[in-house]
Design an enzyme around this catalytic site. Structure first.
Site, PDB file in Angstrom:
ATOM      1  CE  LYS A  69      -4.057   2.044   0.625  1.00  0.00           C
ATOM      2  NZ  LYS A  69      -3.702   2.887  -0.540  1.00  0.00           N
ATOM      3  CE  LYS A 105       3.862   6.526   6.264  1.00  0.00           C
ATOM      4  NZ  LYS A 105       3.469   7.469   5.177  1.00  0.00           N
ATOM      5  CE  LYS A 122       4.792   7.369  -1.365  1.00  0.00           C
ATOM      6  NZ  LYS A 122       4.331   7.547   0.015  1.00  0.00           N
ATOM      7  CB  THR A 135      -2.109  13.182   5.822  1.00  0.00           C
ATOM      8  OG1 THR A 135      -2.473  12.194   4.847  1.00  0.00           O
ATOM      9  CG2 THR A 135      -0.634  13.066   6.143  1.00  0.00           C
ATOM     10  CG  ASN A 177      -4.445  16.983   1.647  1.00  0.00           C
ATOM     11  OD1 ASN A 177      -4.220  16.265   2.613  1.00  0.00           O
ATOM     12  ND2 ASN A 177      -5.656  17.210   1.213  1.00  0.00           N
ATOM     13  CB  SER A 212      -5.676   4.757   2.413  1.00  0.00           C
ATOM     14  OG  SER A 212      -5.444   5.852   1.573  1.00  0.00           O
TER      15      SER A 212
HETATM   16  N1  GLU Z   1       0.979   8.873   0.329  1.00  0.00           N
HETATM   17  C1  GLU Z   1       0.496   8.717   1.657  1.00  0.00           C
HETATM   18  C2  GLU Z   1       1.623   8.286   2.571  1.00  0.00           C
HETATM   19  O1  GLU Z   1       2.774   8.500   2.286  1.00  0.00           O
HETATM   20  C3  GLU Z   1      -0.739   7.850   1.742  1.00  0.00           C
HETATM   21  C4  GLU Z   1      -0.587   6.447   1.279  1.00  0.00           C
HETATM   22  C5  GLU Z   1      -1.904   5.694   1.219  1.00  0.00           C
HETATM   23  O2  GLU Z   1      -2.919   6.242   1.574  1.00  0.00           O
HETATM   24  O3  GLU Z   1      -1.853   4.540   0.777  1.00  0.00           O
HETATM   25  O4  GLU Z   1       1.406   7.786   3.637  1.00  0.00           O
END
Ligand code: GLU
Length: 426
Positions: free
Chosen positions: A66, A90, A102, A186, A217, A354
């Protein structure tokens, strides 16, 4: 040091004291898979331009990978891998049933028209459609991508698969199965982490001066929520520079003005009447070195380095961006007693919501905003408690504590999958 090498060195350093086996650390030394693809895109003038795109599935011991997709001129294979490794940690820290991934495209999105952006986004999903999937790898927004882009990508995926699959991507528009509260998640998560920290150390909002680097954001929502809670937002910046005022700014006004004019100005607006407030123009570098109680880097990675760490005067740093403090600067900060609330906890609100979006899509049952916010709060404060406990009982910096929590969960999953027996040969 290269961003990926720096990320690996940090995992190795913290992993060594975390009590996980070397086999587990070996498993985290390289990504499971990386796909690079050329995206030919028809531009509005009829020409074709080529963009290089990546998607990395770093580790899937805990579940499908994810993580977001970034559009930025500085994207590189190494950066995408580092970001995917951080997503792995994370998701584990906050207990999600996900591994880390990613994606990124080397592009300056501000240069593209909306139609070019749509063609690029659809091309990305066409190239990646066999690599991603609702139970394998689930993308989301990241730097310079948003709900609209996620909507185009979801649509392209569904067209290819000839079926509805809203759970292939999160951060979608609400009309396509996006979750209420994902846009602010976030920033809200970061706000909740800061609030938990403030409770533990007795930080008074009214006496806490905050500098926020980046008004995207995440930066906007965390600054807005902090201000609402009584914190003084004395400095903010965007990619072009920053502003400072000892009295503090009204975040909503700054943001509305920036949305309308695309430039950050120290302006208060009431209705259509805007007035300039007294302020000092500062650079992004100066913002990082301000004498404040809390520094919130919410833009890009690698802004606190061995080069400027000696000039950081903030008492605490809340990492809302991914990787703003480089691993090489960790020791200098902890020696000086600067508390770092690490990205893998502080900005996890985004991926938590998410996850809620994905659950709602898979159940076909949308939640109310109250439910999303309530469950985000439960999860982030639970994760904070677990990390804080390790921080105190094992006497390590908060980042190390968070990594220890995450690495132990990943280790348990890797070992449960049977890896230990395999490597031990018994
Ligand atoms: N891009 C965000 C992060 O770095 C969200 C990733 C997601 O929602 O999968 O955590």
């Amino acid at each position: 040091m290269d961003v990926f090498d720096d990320a690996l060195a940090r995992v190795a350093r913290i992993g060594a004291g975390a009590g996980v086996t070397p086999e587990v650390l070996d498993a985290l030394r390289q990504p499971k898979a990386v796909l690079a693809a050329d995206l030919p895109v028809r531009m509005d003038d009829g020409s074709t331009e080529h963009f290089l795109a990546y998607r990395c599935r770093y580790n899937d011991a805990l579940g499908p990978t994810k993580g977001g997709i970034r559009y930025h001129p500085d994207v590189s294979r190494g950066e995408v891998m580092a970001l995917a490794l951080w997503m792995t940690i994370k998701c584990a820290v906050v207990g999600l049933p996900y591994g880390g991934g990613k994606g990124g495209v080397i592009v300056d999105p501000k240069r593209l028209s909306p139609r070019e952006l749509e063609r690029l986004s659809r091309a990305y999903m066409r190239a990646m459609a066999d690599f991603v999937g609702p139970t394998t790898d689930i993308p989301a927004p990241d730097v310079y991508t948003n709900a609209r882009i996620m909507g185009w990508m979801a649509d392209e995926y569904e067209t290819i698969r000839r079926e509805k699959a809203p759970d292939v991507i999160t951060g979608k528009p609400i009309a396509l199965g996006g979750s209420l509260g994902r846009d602010e998640a976030t920033g809200r998560g970061a706000f909740l982490v800061i609030r938990e920290y403030a409770k533990r150390v007795g930080l008074e909002p009214a006496e806490t001066r905050v500098a926020v680097q980046g008004l995207g954001n995440a930066g906007y929502h965390v600054a807005r929520l902090l201000q609402q809670a009584g914190y003084r937002i004395v400095a903010v910046s965007d990619s072009r520079g920053g502003i400072y005022s000892e009295e503090g700014f009204d975040v909503e006004s700054l943001y509305q003005h920036k949305q309308q004019t695309r430039s950050l100005q120290a302006v208060y607006c009431e209705g259509s009447v805007c007035e300039l407030v007294e302020h000092k123009a500062i650079s992004n570098e100066e913002l990082l070195e301000l004498d404040v109680e809390l520094l919130v880097p919410a833009a890009l990675e690698g802004v606190v380095t061995p080069g400027n760490v000696g000039r950081i005067r903030a008492a605490a740093i809340a990492e809302v961006a991914n990787g703003p403090v480089v691993g090489e600067a960790d020791a200098a900060l902890s020696e000086r007693g600067v508390v770092v609330l690490p990205d893998v906890l502080t900005n996890a609100g985004g991926v938590i919501v998410s996850y809620f979006e994905w659950v709602q899509n898979r159940q076909g049952y949308p939640w109310t905003l109250e439910r999303v916010r309530g469950r985000l709060e439960d999860r982030i404060s639970g994760a904070f408690d677990a990390v804080w406990k390790v921080h105190q009982t094992e006497d390590v910096p908060v980042r190390d504590a968070a990594y220890r929590v995450g690495l132990r969960r990943i280790a348990e999953a890797i070992e449960s999958h049977g890896t230990r027996e395999y490597f031990a040969g018994d």
